[in-house]
Design an enzyme around this catalytic site. Sequence first.
Site: not given
Length: 409
Positions: A31, A242, A101-102, A5
């Site tokens: 996100g 990416y 985030n993770g 995220c």
Amino acid sequence: MKDFCAVCGVFNHERATYLTYLALFSLQHRGQESSGIAVYKENKLIVYKNLGLVTQVFSKEILDALDSNIAIGHNRYSTTGDKDIKNAQPVVYQNVALVHNGNLKNYLELRDLCKKLNITLETSSDSEIILKLYVYYKNLYKDIKKALIKTLKLLKGAFSILILDKDTMIVARDKWGFRPLVIGKKNSGYIFSSETCALNVLDADFIREVSPAEVIILNKSNFENFLYDTPCPKYCIFELIYFARPDSFIFQRSVYKVREEMGKILAQESFVDADVVVPIPDSGVISALGFSKESKIPFEWGLLRSHYMGKSFINPTQELRDLAVKLKLSPVKDVLKDKKVILIDDSLVRGTTAKRIINMVRKAGAKEVHLRISSPPIKHPCYYTETCGKEVFWQIIFISYLFCFNRFF
């Protein structure tokens, strides 16, 4: 719950809420399922979050109500679990808010620990576990720093965390540094973000990255930072391949330059005589430019993308991913007809999207289609990534080796 995220936070700036909103907007690529902001205002925590894009979730009236000089924000995309408001962040417990985030590798162990400590969990989110463990140990030790060290040492996996505890902001990154997290400055205010592209939008100065294993505690009278463990940097390569925006600078590297260099190396290793180099937009564009420069084969926009569509890879089911490809990409027949085409993409995850795009290019009249992937082959599974279980990762590894021997497509 696996999350890949966006997190951000602004400390000590009179327009913190609005800056957080703009940062989330610039991080929308990380996100698209939900967005949320937490602020500390007039001695109370206020949180607003909802499903949808940043511009759909927040109106001027909502931002005005959240106006504060300290704020944290989050964008989430769906991986596992239903698309439900309960999975949106920030998560809140006992007047403390957290964004994360993770992905935690020892999630089940931590759930068992919470049960032993009589901590009630309401969701399947590892973010909730982190927050409630922190609050538990803070209440136990009566000391924020001790509570943070105790909590963070229990976590095994990837995390970039921001916590809002009254008028104190806490920033922490796992000892591996899997996910990016950067520090910026705007006037006297500090800004924290998953990527530097948010700092660019806010016209803030990039200071540095939050170091692996670093914890930062900010309040009105103090800026304290320390290491909760020994750093062992092992960055997520998929960020550079990416996920991150090309105009970001993460892991001490320019994302744009890394992708361009991948394209150049790809041309050296996998050259084929062709008429045009065509990127699969948007993530294949920079590598295609590098391939074109190195091979001297013209770069052409043979596929156009609708920017009203999100990332097809982010969609949690194959049915939605297939539909997204049809809606997102459109072939330019005048570019492709009777041409030998080199298609460049950044990575190959399941192969299903690539097959549909190749068929699309063939139907547009291409004489030959050569698919080239700029990502190096994946040799080992990673359990900290997006919508990929163990089985899918072994498929990626298998496909990677097929590409090495030019036996795929």
